[in-house]
Design a protein around this motif. Structure first.
Motif, short mmCIF file in Angstrom:
data_model
loop_
_atom_site.label_atom_id
_atom_site.label_comp_id
_atom_site.label_asym_id
_atom_site.label_seq_id
_atom_site.Cartn_x
_atom_site.Cartn_y
_atom_site.Cartn_z
N GLU A 277 0.83 -1.20 0.00
CA GLU A 277 0.00 0.00 0.00
C GLU A 277 0.87 1.26 0.00
O GLU A 277 0.54 2.25 -0.66
N LYS A 278 1.96 1.22 0.74
CA LYS A 278 2.87 2.37 0.77
C LYS A 278 3.46 2.62 -0.61
O LYS A 278 3.53 3.76 -1.08
N VAL A 279 3.89 1.55 -1.28
CA VAL A 279 4.47 1.70 -2.62
C VAL A 279 3.41 2.21 -3.60
O VAL A 279 3.67 3.11 -4.41
N ALA A 280 2.22 1.64 -3.53
CA ALA A 280 1.14 2.06 -4.43
C ALA A 280 0.80 3.54 -4.22
O ALA A 280 0.60 4.29 -5.20
N ILE A 282 2.80 5.90 -3.14
CA ILE A 282 3.90 6.70 -3.68
C ILE A 282 3.76 6.84 -5.20
O ILE A 282 3.97 7.92 -5.76
N LEU A 283 3.40 5.75 -5.85
CA LEU A 283 3.29 5.74 -7.31
C LEU A 283 1.96 6.31 -7.80
O LEU A 283 1.80 6.57 -9.00
N GLY A 284 1.01 6.48 -6.90
CA GLY A 284 -0.31 6.97 -7.30
C GLY A 284 -1.12 5.95 -8.07
O GLY A 284 -1.85 6.29 -9.01
N VAL A 285 -0.99 4.67 -7.67
CA VAL A 285 -1.72 3.59 -8.36
C VAL A 285 -2.45 2.75 -7.31
O VAL A 285 -2.26 2.93 -6.11
N SER A 286 -3.27 1.82 -7.78
CA SER A 286 -4.02 0.97 -6.86
C SER A 286 -3.32 -0.34 -6.56
O SER A 286 -3.61 -1.00 -5.56
N ASN A 287 -2.39 -0.74 -7.43
CA ASN A 287 -1.69 -2.01 -7.27
C ASN A 287 -0.20 -1.76 -7.44
O ASN A 287 0.26 -1.33 -8.51
N ALA A 289 2.57 -3.76 -7.55
CA ALA A 289 3.31 -4.57 -8.52
C ALA A 289 3.02 -4.11 -9.95
O ALA A 289 3.94 -3.98 -10.78
N GLN A 290 1.75 -3.87 -10.24
CA GLN A 290 1.40 -3.38 -11.57
C GLN A 290 1.98 -1.99 -11.81
O GLN A 290 2.40 -1.66 -12.92
N GLY A 291 2.00 -1.17 -10.76
CA GLY A 291 2.55 0.18 -10.89
C GLY A 291 4.02 0.17 -11.26
O GLY A 291 4.45 0.93 -12.12
N ILE A 292 4.80 -0.71 -10.62
CA ILE A 292 6.23 -0.83 -10.94
C ILE A 292 6.41 -1.39 -12.35
O ILE A 292 7.26 -0.92 -13.12
N PHE A 293 5.60 -2.39 -12.70
CA PHE A 293 5.67 -2.97 -14.05
C PHE A 293 5.38 -1.91 -15.11
O PHE A 293 6.12 -1.78 -16.11
N ASP A 294 4.35 -1.13 -14.89
CA ASP A 294 3.96 -0.10 -15.86
C ASP A 294 5.00 1.02 -15.93
O ASP A 294 5.29 1.53 -17.03
N LEU A 295 5.54 1.41 -14.79
CA LEU A 295 6.59 2.43 -14.78
C LEU A 295 7.79 1.96 -15.59
O LEU A 295 8.32 2.69 -16.43
N SER A 296 8.19 0.73 -15.35
CA SER A 296 9.33 0.17 -16.06
C SER A 296 9.09 0.13 -17.56
O SER A 296 9.96 0.54 -18.36
N LYS A 297 7.91 -0.34 -17.96
CA LYS A 297 7.58 -0.41 -19.39
C LYS A 297 7.55 0.98 -20.02
O LYS A 297 8.04 1.18 -21.14
#
Length: 352
Positions: A277-280, A282-287, A289-297
Motif C-alpha cells: 500500500e505504501k508503494v502504491a 507513492i506511485l499513485g496507483v491501486s496495485n 506490482a502493476q505500478g512498478i511494471f507499468d513504470l518500467s515499461k
C-alpha cells in the motif's frame, strides 16, 4: 508506535555536485597515502582522470572489476594490492566496481572510498555478494562497508538511458524489500519511501532531459536512501532470485532486478499488504506490482528474462536453487509458485 531496533551504519557520506575534488582530502583523513584505483574495463578513462586528480597518492589502477564479483577476479586484485603495497582502495563506477572494493576489504581490511556512477545503492550497505563455481552467495559484515562514499552528481550526467533506468529500478528493489523486512523500523520505512519517491519521480524527467541536474541529484539521493535502508535490514525472495539468476546463469545485474521486481512484489503482496500500500500510494496507483511494471515499461526498460538471454529450460533449476536454504520472506517459499513467478518474468506477463 511499534518497538524497533535500528543500527546506523558508520559510513561518511559526501554528497553534491563537484565533490570528486574532495577525494584527496578524504584519503588523507583516513591516514592513507597509497591508493589503488578500481574500475571496470570500460571505465579505464575515468580511472585515469581520477588517478591524475589523486596525484602522488595514487599508486595504480586495477581495471578488471567484473559483474557479480567472481572470486577469481578478487584473487587477482588482492595480488595487485599486495604487490603495490596499497593502503586504501578507491572505487569509481557501478555495482561491479563497488563489489570488488568490498571483496578486497573483506580479504585485507583495507579502507575503501567509493565513488558511485550509477544508482545501484550497494555502496551504502554492509552486504557483499560473491560468485564462485557458478553460485552467488551473500554475507553481511561491517568489514565490507565503505568508510567514505563520495556522491558527485556530475559523474552521472552522461549515464546512458538504459543504465539510468535499470540501476534506478534496482535501487527501488532495495527499498521495496526493506519495507516488508522483519527488521523494518519507522526509520528504514521513511528512507525507503523517500528513496522510491525520489527515483520514481526523477527517472521520467531524466528520460526526457538526461542533463537535468535536479533530476539527476534526486535520483542519486534516492539511490543512497534505498541502499541505506536495505543495509539496515535483511533481504528476501527478490534478492535471492536475482542473485541466483546472476551468479548461476550470468544474467545482467540491474536488468535482472528490473524484470524480477514486479513479479516478486506480486508473489509477496498478500503477505505484505501494508508495504505494498505504501508503494502504491507513492506511485499513485491501486496495485503496487502493476505500478512498478507499468513504470518500467513506460521508461523502455527490459521486461522479460527472455530478452536478457535466459533460456526457458533453465527456469526449473533457478526455482530449485531459490527455494532451498530457508531465508526470511513475507510469503512462504514454495518451489512451484517461484517457478510460476519466473515463467511470468520470462514472458513479461503483467502481474495480476
Amino acid at each position: 508506535m511499534k518497538s524497533f531496533v535500528y543500527s546506523a551504519l558508520p559510513s561518511r557520506v559526501v554528497f553534491g555536485n563537484g565533490t570528486l575534488s574532495q577525494v584527496v582530502q578524504e584519503i588523507s583523513t583516513l591516514g592513507c597515502s597509497r591508493a589503488l584505483i578500481l574500475t571496470t574495463p570500460r571505465q579505464v578513462a575515468q580511472g585515469e582522470k581520477l588517478k591524475e586528480l589523486v596525484g602522488d597518492k595514487a599508486i595504480g589502477i586495477y581495471s578488471n572489476a567484473t559483474m557479480h564479483t567472481p572470486t577469481n577476479v578478487t584473487d587477482d586484485a588482492v595480488g595487485v594490492v599486495q604487490k603495490l603495497g596499497a593502503d586504501i582502495v578507491v572505487a569509481v563506477g557501478g555495482g561491479s566496481t563497488v563489489g570488488l572494493a568490498k571483496a578486497i576489504a573483506l580479504r585485507t581490511d583495507l579502507p575503501q572510498i567509493v565513488i558511485p556512477t550509477t544508482y545501484s545503492g550497494s555502496e551504502a550497505t554492509a552486504i557483499i555478494g560473491q560468485t564462485e563455481n557458478g553460485l552467488k552467495t551473500t554475507q553481511k559484515t561491517l568489514k565490507v562497508l565503505p568508510e567514505v562514499i563520495i556522491y558527485d552528481v556530475s559523474l552521472t550526467m552522461a549515464l546512458p538511458p538504459r543504465v539510468t533506468i535499470t540501476s534506478g529500478l534496482n535501487a527501488i528493489a532495495h527499498a521495496v524489500e526493506a519495507l516488508y523486512s522483519k527488521e523494518a523500523s519507522p526509520i528504514t520505512d521513511t528512507l525507503a519511501e523517500q528513496g522510491i519517491l525520489s527515483i520514481a519521480k526523477a527517472l521520467p524527467v531524466i528520460m526526457n532531459d538526461s542533463g537535468n541536474l535536479d533530476a539527476r541529484s534526486e535520483a542519486l539521493y534516492g539511490a543512497w536512501a534505498c541502499g541505506t535502508c536495505l543495509g539496515a535490514v535483511g533481504m528476501g525472495l527478490h534478492h535471492k532470485l536475482c542473485h541466483t539468476l546472476g551468479g548461476t546463469f550470468n544474467m545482467p545485474h540491474a536488468e535482472t532486478h528490473t524484470v524480477i521486481l514486479p513479479h516478486s512484489m506480486a508473489y509477496n503482496a498478500p503477505y505484505a499488504q501494508e508495504a505494498m500500500e505504501k508503494v502504491a500510494n507513492i506511485l499513485g496507483v491501486s496495485n503496487a506490482a502493476q505500478g512498478i511494471f507499468d513504470l518500467s515499461k513506460s521508461l523502455g526498460a527490459p521486461s522479460t528474462l527472455k530478452e536478457l538471454g535466459m533460456e526457458e529450460e533453465e527456469l526449473e533449476k533457478a526455482a530449485d536453487i531459490a527455494s532451498k536454504n530457508p531465508y526470511p520472506n513475507p510469503a512462504p517459499l514454495e518451489k512451484e509458485k517461484i517457478l510460476q513467478l519466473l515463467k511470468n518474468a520470462y514472458a513479461g506477463v503483467r502481474p495480476s
